[in-house]
Each structure stands twice: as C-alpha cells, then as structure tokens.
Scaffold this motif. Structure first.
Motif, PDB file in Angstrom:
ATOM      1  N   VAL A   1     -10.943   1.730  -6.717  1.00  0.00           N
ATOM      2  CA  VAL A   1     -11.756   1.267  -5.738  1.00  0.00           C
ATOM      3  C   VAL A   1     -10.621   1.375  -4.605  1.00  0.00           C
ATOM      4  O   VAL A   1      -9.529   1.100  -4.472  1.00  0.00           O
ATOM      5  CB  VAL A   1     -11.728  -0.261  -5.845  1.00  0.00           C
ATOM      6  CG1 VAL A   1     -12.529  -0.879  -4.568  1.00  0.00           C
ATOM      7  CG2 VAL A   1     -12.921  -0.354  -6.913  1.00  0.00           C
TER       8      VAL A   1
ATOM      9  N   ARG B   1       3.409   3.997   5.473  1.00  0.00           N
ATOM     10  CA  ARG B   1       2.025   4.179   5.837  1.00  0.00           C
ATOM     11  C   ARG B   1       1.513   2.610   5.866  1.00  0.00           C
ATOM     12  O   ARG B   1       0.378   2.695   6.054  1.00  0.00           O
ATOM     13  CB  ARG B   1       1.543   5.108   4.964  1.00  0.00           C
ATOM     14  CG  ARG B   1       1.853   6.387   5.100  1.00  0.00           C
ATOM     15  CD  ARG B   1       1.218   7.401   4.133  1.00  0.00           C
ATOM     16  NE  ARG B   1      -0.294   7.621   4.769  1.00  0.00           N
ATOM     17  CZ  ARG B   1      -0.826   8.610   4.260  1.00  0.00           C
ATOM     18  NH1 ARG B   1      -0.578   9.552   3.469  1.00  0.00           N
ATOM     19  NH2 ARG B   1      -2.254   8.770   4.797  1.00  0.00           N
TER      20      ARG B   1
ATOM     21  N   GLY C   1     -10.020   4.831   4.664  1.00  0.00           N
ATOM     22  CA  GLY C   1      -8.737   5.088   5.417  1.00  0.00           C
ATOM     23  C   GLY C   1      -7.621   5.124   4.265  1.00  0.00           C
ATOM     24  O   GLY C   1      -6.559   5.715   4.220  1.00  0.00           O
ATOM     25  N   ASP C   2      -8.107   4.794   3.109  1.00  0.00           N
ATOM     26  CA  ASP C   2      -7.336   4.936   1.895  1.00  0.00           C
ATOM     27  C   ASP C   2      -7.138   6.501   1.340  1.00  0.00           C
ATOM     28  O   ASP C   2      -8.097   7.320   1.528  1.00  0.00           O
ATOM     29  CB  ASP C   2      -7.581   4.212   0.629  1.00  0.00           C
ATOM     30  CG  ASP C   2      -7.480   2.761   0.700  1.00  0.00           C
ATOM     31  OD1 ASP C   2      -6.588   2.330   1.738  1.00  0.00           O
ATOM     32  OD2 ASP C   2      -7.671   1.790  -0.010  1.00  0.00           O
ATOM     33  N   VAL C   3      -5.931   6.759   0.680  1.00  0.00           N
ATOM     34  CA  VAL C   3      -5.927   8.163   0.324  1.00  0.00           C
ATOM     35  C   VAL C   3      -5.425   8.058  -1.177  1.00  0.00           C
ATOM     36  O   VAL C   3      -4.775   7.249  -1.590  1.00  0.00           O
ATOM     37  CB  VAL C   3      -4.634   9.039   1.051  1.00  0.00           C
ATOM     38  CG1 VAL C   3      -4.339  10.308   0.409  1.00  0.00           C
ATOM     39  CG2 VAL C   3      -5.145   9.012   2.436  1.00  0.00           C
TER      40      VAL C   3
ATOM     41  N   GLU D   1      -4.373  10.722  -4.627  1.00  0.00           N
ATOM     42  CA  GLU D   1      -4.042  12.044  -5.021  1.00  0.00           C
ATOM     43  C   GLU D   1      -3.798  12.177  -6.695  1.00  0.00           C
ATOM     44  O   GLU D   1      -3.587  11.264  -7.267  1.00  0.00           O
ATOM     45  CB  GLU D   1      -2.658  12.212  -4.507  1.00  0.00           C
ATOM     46  CG  GLU D   1      -2.637  12.759  -3.058  1.00  0.00           C
ATOM     47  CD  GLU D   1      -0.986  12.922  -2.632  1.00  0.00           C
ATOM     48  OE1 GLU D   1      -0.969  12.955  -1.490  1.00  0.00           O
ATOM     49  OE2 GLU D   1      -0.025  13.177  -3.336  1.00  0.00           O
TER      50      GLU D   1
ATOM     51  N   VAL E   1      -3.782  -1.092  -7.191  1.00  0.00           N
ATOM     52  CA  VAL E   1      -4.867  -1.659  -6.371  1.00  0.00           C
ATOM     53  C   VAL E   1      -6.120  -1.044  -7.099  1.00  0.00           C
ATOM     54  O   VAL E   1      -5.982  -0.197  -8.046  1.00  0.00           O
ATOM     55  CB  VAL E   1      -4.743  -0.873  -5.256  1.00  0.00           C
ATOM     56  CG1 VAL E   1      -3.680  -1.554  -4.441  1.00  0.00           C
ATOM     57  CG2 VAL E   1      -4.578   0.672  -5.139  1.00  0.00           C
ATOM     58  N   GLY E   2      -7.107  -1.139  -6.782  1.00  0.00           N
ATOM     59  CA  GLY E   2      -8.576  -0.736  -7.008  1.00  0.00           C
ATOM     60  C   GLY E   2      -8.899  -1.149  -8.107  1.00  0.00           C
ATOM     61  O   GLY E   2      -8.767  -2.032  -8.736  1.00  0.00           O
TER      62      GLY E   2
ATOM     63  N   THR F   1      -2.923   2.069   5.415  1.00  0.00           N
ATOM     64  CA  THR F   1      -3.531   3.119   4.365  1.00  0.00           C
ATOM     65  C   THR F   1      -2.758   3.037   3.101  1.00  0.00           C
ATOM     66  O   THR F   1      -1.639   2.681   2.863  1.00  0.00           O
ATOM     67  CB  THR F   1      -3.088   4.577   4.790  1.00  0.00           C
ATOM     68  OG1 THR F   1      -3.662   4.774   6.167  1.00  0.00           O
ATOM     69  CG2 THR F   1      -3.359   5.662   3.803  1.00  0.00           C
ATOM     70  N   VAL F   2      -3.526   2.941   1.908  1.00  0.00           N
ATOM     71  CA  VAL F   2      -2.950   3.110   0.444  1.00  0.00           C
ATOM     72  C   VAL F   2      -3.090   4.324   0.056  1.00  0.00           C
ATOM     73  O   VAL F   2      -3.899   4.845   0.055  1.00  0.00           O
ATOM     74  CB  VAL F   2      -3.835   2.179  -0.272  1.00  0.00           C
ATOM     75  CG1 VAL F   2      -3.461   2.057  -1.584  1.00  0.00           C
ATOM     76  CG2 VAL F   2      -3.804   0.633   0.383  1.00  0.00           C
ATOM     77  N   LYS F   3      -1.891   4.624  -0.323  1.00  0.00           N
ATOM     78  CA  LYS F   3      -1.820   5.982  -1.141  1.00  0.00           C
ATOM     79  C   LYS F   3      -1.746   5.680  -2.599  1.00  0.00           C
ATOM     80  O   LYS F   3      -0.758   5.214  -3.209  1.00  0.00           O
ATOM     81  CB  LYS F   3      -0.721   6.740  -0.544  1.00  0.00           C
ATOM     82  CG  LYS F   3      -0.763   8.283  -1.001  1.00  0.00           C
ATOM     83  CD  LYS F   3       0.342   9.208  -0.220  1.00  0.00           C
ATOM     84  CE  LYS F   3      -0.194  10.413  -0.375  1.00  0.00           C
ATOM     85  NZ  LYS F   3       0.607  11.268   0.538  1.00  0.00           N
ATOM     86  N   LYS F   4      -2.512   6.365  -3.518  1.00  0.00           N
ATOM     87  CA  LYS F   4      -2.365   6.207  -4.978  1.00  0.00           C
ATOM     88  C   LYS F   4      -2.218   7.627  -5.683  1.00  0.00           C
ATOM     89  O   LYS F   4      -2.785   8.649  -5.069  1.00  0.00           O
ATOM     90  CB  LYS F   4      -3.925   5.632  -5.532  1.00  0.00           C
ATOM     91  CG  LYS F   4      -4.182   4.315  -5.141  1.00  0.00           C
ATOM     92  CD  LYS F   4      -5.669   3.925  -5.514  1.00  0.00           C
ATOM     93  CE  LYS F   4      -5.837   4.289  -6.951  1.00  0.00           C
ATOM     94  NZ  LYS F   4      -5.048   3.457  -7.849  1.00  0.00           N
ATOM     95  N   ILE F   5      -1.548   7.810  -6.383  1.00  0.00           N
ATOM     96  CA  ILE F   5      -1.142   9.079  -7.066  1.00  0.00           C
ATOM     97  C   ILE F   5      -1.399   8.979  -8.589  1.00  0.00           C
ATOM     98  O   ILE F   5      -1.023   8.163  -9.276  1.00  0.00           O
ATOM     99  CB  ILE F   5       0.210   9.481  -6.994  1.00  0.00           C
ATOM    100  CG1 ILE F   5       0.540   9.770  -5.440  1.00  0.00           C
ATOM    101  CG2 ILE F   5       0.738  10.762  -7.701  1.00  0.00           C
ATOM    102  CD1 ILE F   5       2.065  10.269  -4.972  1.00  0.00           C
ATOM    103  N   PHE F   6      -2.281  10.014  -9.112  1.00  0.00           N
ATOM    104  CA  PHE F   6      -2.912  10.024 -10.532  1.00  0.00           C
ATOM    105  C   PHE F   6      -1.959  11.273 -10.991  1.00  0.00           C
ATOM    106  O   PHE F   6      -2.047  12.208 -10.354  1.00  0.00           O
ATOM    107  CB  PHE F   6      -4.065  10.201 -10.780  1.00  0.00           C
ATOM    108  CG  PHE F   6      -5.042   9.042 -10.223  1.00  0.00           C
ATOM    109  CD1 PHE F   6      -5.143   7.920 -10.884  1.00  0.00           C
ATOM    110  CD2 PHE F   6      -5.635   9.382  -8.827  1.00  0.00           C
ATOM    111  CE1 PHE F   6      -6.168   7.111 -10.294  1.00  0.00           C
ATOM    112  CE2 PHE F   6      -6.507   8.358  -8.362  1.00  0.00           C
ATOM    113  CZ  PHE F   6      -6.869   7.199  -8.897  1.00  0.00           C
TER     114      PHE F   6
END
Lengths: 147, 290
Positions: free
Chosen positions: A50, B34, A54-56, A58, B10-11, B39-44
């Motif tokens: 979720v 950040r 503004g979230d990113v 990858e 998160v999420g 801004t939240v950055k997630k990496i899969f």
C-alpha cells in the motif's frame, strides 16, 4: 493498567488493519493484476504494497538475454494511474510510461542479460487535505518461447 | 545496492511499522535522507524463475540427468520448517527440469513430493496443493504447465507473506536458486560446448547480489546460519567475476512491433572461479538436501 490495555487494543487494531490491508492487496493483485500478465508466465513473486501519494517503490531483477518479458504495474482505486520507469544499473532510463500515456504494462525483448530496476511512483495531487493511498503491485512475466 | 540501510515494513503486507522486513523478494528500505519530504521508498528483490534457467539447459543441448536431482524419497527426512521450505524450492526446480525435458513420469513424482512438502508446511490447498491438481490434469499440455507451476509458487509465496512466514517464502526461493545452480554447474561438465551454460552461471552474479541482501537479514535463522559462510564465500568469488555492459538502447521493430532493449553485456569468468563456484554450490546443496 489502563495504559497497557490501551496499548494492547491499539496494537490489535493496527495489526488487524495491516493484515486486512495485506489480504485486500493480495486479492486485488490476484483478480486485477495477474490476468494482465497473460500469456506471459508469472515469475511467482508477489511485489505488492500500500503506497501513499509521493511514495516510491522499486523492483530489482535480473532479466536474461534473448527472453521476452512483460512488466505489469497495477494500482488500485485512488492512486491509479501510477508512473513507472525501467532503469539500467547505471541509472539510465530505458523506458518511462510517462512518455506512453501512463500505460500499465510494457513488453520487451532483451538482447543481453542485465539487472534492471523498475521504479514506481504515486504522483502527488494538489489536495493537501486528502492523502491518497492504495495497493500497488509490480509483476513480471516471461514468455515461454518453447526452447 | 549499498542503499539498504534500515529495513522496515510499510504497506499492505506490514504487520507493524518500522520492524524488520523478512521477505526474500520484498525488502523495504528506509531512505532516511528522504524522510523530510515524507517519501517512502520500498525495494523488492526478485530472483529469476527456475523455469528460465532449466529451459536454458535444454537449449544448450544438455541430456536429462536424473542423478543430479534430489531423490523424492528424501522428502521424509525433512522435518523442520526451514528444511521443508528449502527443499520445496529444490523440488520445485527439479520439477521444472523434469518437465522441460519432457520427463512426465518423473514430473509426477516430484509433484507428489511438493504436495507432501506443502502439506507439512501447512500451506492451504487453495494456495498450493489445489494448484498442483491442475498440473496432474494437464501434465502433457506444455503451454499451461509452466503457468501452473508459477501459480503454485505465487500462491505459496503470497500466502506465506500474508501469514508472516516471510522467512519460509525466502527459503523456498533460495532452495530453488541453489538447485538451479547445482544443475547448471554439473551439466556444464557434460557438454562439448558449454559456453551458454557457463555464461548463465556467470550471470548469477546479479541474482547472488540480491540473495545476499536478503539473507543478510536472516543470518541468525538456523537454516540460513547453516550455509551462511558458504554463501558469503560464494559472494566473494562472484565479486571477482568481471562484467562490462554497454549503454542500453531501446529499438522497436516496425514490422513486428517488438521492442528490444539492445545492448551488450560481457561476463568474464575463469576456470578457477567456475571450479570454486561449483564447489561452494555443492557444499550448500549438500547441507540442504541431507
């Protein structure tokens, strides 16, 4: 004692909400996103979260040479449409859906093996009072070339 | 990938905020620099499907070699959740290998072994075994079989994540990768022209980078700890494998409409490096299947 009770209740609520969100995200991915991969074969790895505006997010994955791939970037409800781009190891942009009417899938063939990064963003809108939030999934499929 | 600094959840799969993520293909990274702009950055982190690797072995004109597989009779030896998960991955790759080489009877045996393992791992039928029934029904339909195998992995993967069994999902993928490497490193010695297989082994440099980022989180887990030293040594060897890549150009064929990412990647791997990789993969696999 009241503090402990409050903490437990809060934890229970947060836990239940998070679990429910995950379950909804999984259901959304299965019903709305997976079919978009066909006829490509799903790599079997779920990349869902979720995201707020503004979230990113990858995805890093090795793409083998001489294969055909499909990337599906699927967003639910109010966060749709999302932006996504494909970048090489050096950060060079190979593809951006902002140049293609914000499409949610991209098919491509690879001439060489490489690690690519799929970068997904939830654009921010002009309404500061309402925070958009929704499930975003990144799925990768490959074509069975019948080797 | 030195950007992994602090992991948090998160999420939609998170069960609590700012706790460690436990998912092989789903690491969330806190980009603290950040935070100011929220801004939240997630990496899969994903691994290629074992189907892709086993298909390459067929394309390289390899012969089917049953001796390379983990015998299905071993399934009863696996008791712990970690051992079962790792061997789910091993058997999954073995099933792909059997099916790619049209070994239908063997495929059925590995199918049964996987069903046994999913039952022991308490993965519900609708997520695992039920999908496996579809494989039995369409075992001779090549077009759908890979899709069903992928669905099986996907069902187990999402169920395990949903139920906070992320380490189990991790171990399944790790086991599958190790078995693919085991097949490739052994088959390369059986081929007159093994250049394609050697190339694919060298290309695992990228996948291993992803794997190390993931297992780093779990090095205290008993199943990972058992093979962590070997994985680290494997990583050290792979870091010495050279790679050079030209800048990618996207080309679309006007007639076919196919878009191609056109560039060249060159991996430089020596015989000594290959031998060391083969040895370490063998050591890791023995620990998993024994």
């Amino acid at each position: 004692m009241r503090t402990i009770t409050y903490a437990i209740l809060t934890f229970t609520f947060v836990f239940a909400f998070a679990a429910n969100s995950y379950s909804q995200c999984k259901t959304f991915t299965k019903s709305k996103c997976n079919p978009k991969l066909s006829p490509y074969i799903y790599n079997g790895q779920l990349n869902s979260a979720v995201l707020n505006e503004g979230d990113v997010a990858e995805l890093m994955l090795t793409f083998y040479s001489d294969h055909d791939y499909r990337i599906v970037v699927c967003a639910a409800g109010e966060v749709e449409p999302v932006t996504f781009s494909l970048k090489d190891n050096a950060g060079n942009v190979i593809f951006s859906n902002e140049d293609h009417n914000l499409v949610d899938t991209w098919d491509f063939h690879t001439n060489s093996t490489q690690q690519l990064r799929v970068e997904v963003g939830v654009p921010e809108d002009d309404n500061p009072k309402k925070q958009k939030s929704g499930c975003v999934s990144i799925l990768v499929g490959f074509l069975d070339s019948g080797e | 990938m030195s950007l992994v600094s602090l992991l948090f959840i998160v999420g939609c799969k998170s069960k609590s905020d700012k706790t460690k993520s436990d998912i092989i293909d789903n690491i969330e990274v806190d980009m603290s620099e950040r935070k100011e702009d929220k801004t939240v950055k997630k990496i899969f982190l994903n691994l290629p499907s074992p189907i892709e690797l086993t298909k390459m072995l067929l394309a390289a004109n390899a012969e089917f070699d049953k001796e390379l597989l983990n015998p299905v009779a071993n399934v009863d030896k696996y008791i712990s959740s970690g051992s079962l998960a790792l061997n789910f991955g091993i058997y999954g790759t073995d099933l792909c290998y059997c099916r790619v080489f049209e070994e239908l009877q063997e495929s059925i045996s590995y199918l049964a072994a996987i069903r046994n393992v999913t039952d022991k791992l308490q993965i519900p039928e609708e997520e695992g075994s039920n999908t496996l029934n579809r494989i039995e029904e369409s075992l001779e339909d090549r077009d759908s079989i890979f899709q069903i195998i992928s669905d099986t992995y996907a069902g187990a993967n999402s169920y395990l994540k949903e139920n906070e069994r992320d380490i189990t999902a991790t171990l399944i993928l790790l086991g599958g990768w190790v078995e693919g490497m085991h097949l490739a490193t052994n088959i390369k010695d059986q081929l007159k022209d093994n250049s394609a297989v050697v190339q694919r082994i060298a290309e695992q440099k990228y996948s291993l980078e992803n794997i190390m980022l993931i297992v780093e989180q779990y090095k205290d887990d008993a199943s990972i700890a058992l093979m962590y030293n070997e994985l680290e040594n494997l990583s050290k060897i792979y870091k010495t494998v050279g790679v050079s890549q030209s800048k990618a150009v996207v080309v679309t064929d006007e007639e076919t409409g196919v878009t191609t990412i056109d560039n060249k990647t060159q991996f430089d791997i020596s015989k000594d490096q290959l031998d060391e990789i083969t040895k370490l993969v063998g050591q890791i696999r023995v620990k998993i299947v024994s």
